[in-house]
Design a protein around this motif. Structure first.
Motif, PDB file in Angstrom:
ATOM      1  N   GLU A  28       0.812  -1.223   0.000  1.00  0.00           N
ATOM      2  CA  GLU A  28       0.000   0.000   0.000  1.00  0.00           C
ATOM      3  C   GLU A  28       0.847   1.277   0.000  1.00  0.00           C
ATOM      4  O   GLU A  28       0.310   2.373  -0.143  1.00  0.00           O
ATOM      5  N   ASP A  29       2.168   1.141   0.135  1.00  0.00           N
ATOM      6  CA  ASP A  29       3.060   2.302  -0.004  1.00  0.00           C
ATOM      7  C   ASP A  29       3.356   2.605  -1.471  1.00  0.00           C
ATOM      8  O   ASP A  29       3.963   3.637  -1.779  1.00  0.00           O
ATOM      9  N   SER A  30       2.961   1.711  -2.366  1.00  0.00           N
ATOM     10  CA  SER A  30       3.197   1.929  -3.792  1.00  0.00           C
ATOM     11  C   SER A  30       2.468   3.181  -4.258  1.00  0.00           C
ATOM     12  O   SER A  30       1.271   3.333  -4.013  1.00  0.00           O
ATOM     13  N   ALA A  31       3.200   4.069  -4.896  1.00  0.00           N
ATOM     14  CA  ALA A  31       2.617   5.332  -5.346  1.00  0.00           C
ATOM     15  C   ALA A  31       3.671   6.134  -6.085  1.00  0.00           C
ATOM     16  O   ALA A  31       4.860   5.778  -6.086  1.00  0.00           O
ATOM     17  N   LEU A  32       3.211   7.215  -6.682  1.00  0.00           N
ATOM     18  CA  LEU A  32       4.124   8.216  -7.234  1.00  0.00           C
ATOM     19  C   LEU A  32       4.407   9.202  -6.099  1.00  0.00           C
ATOM     20  O   LEU A  32       3.467   9.779  -5.536  1.00  0.00           O
TER      21      LEU A  32
END
Length: 121
Positions: free
Chosen positions: A85-89
């Motif tokens: 859930e830390d995946s992001a731009l």
């Protein structure tokens, strides 16, 4: 104008670590990181002000550490125990306003181009 250039994003497995860096041309009172992933609201992740006071999102507190080196003009975000859930731009940002305002409004005056973080399970 303040210019911000992020680096250090990439892919990592859950539980791993990454360090993001942001090279800046001029310091501003509040500097930090936002993130955004598809279908989710932009989130204020971590911020630091000129008094070295830090603010963290509840979702990252205890796992992420923000720091600033004015001599090197570099803002860093050390991320550990990463979760999918830390995946992001991730965007570096700067503003002359207090960090409370930046976080509350989820906005800043100056932005970097973003660096992608992908955490796989």
């Amino acid at each position: 104008a303040v210019q911000l250039v992020e680096s250090g994003g990439g892919s990592v497995q859950a539980g791993g670590s990454l360090q993001l860096s942001c090279a800046y041309t001029e310091s501003r009172y509040c500097m930090g990181w936002f993130r955004q992933s598809p279908g989710k609201d932009r989130e204020a992740v971590a911020f630091i002000d000129n008094h070295n006071r830090t603010t963290y999102a509840a979702s990252v507190k205890g796992r992420f550490t923000i720091s600033k080196d004015n001599a090197k003009k570099t803002l860093s975000l050390e991320m550990s125990s990463l979760k999918p859930e830390d995946s992001a731009l991730y965007y570096c940002a700067a503003d002359a306003r207090p960090c409370d305002s930046v976080v509350d409004l989820v906005s800043a005056k100056w932005w970097g181009q973003g660096t992608q973080v992908t955490v796989s399970s």
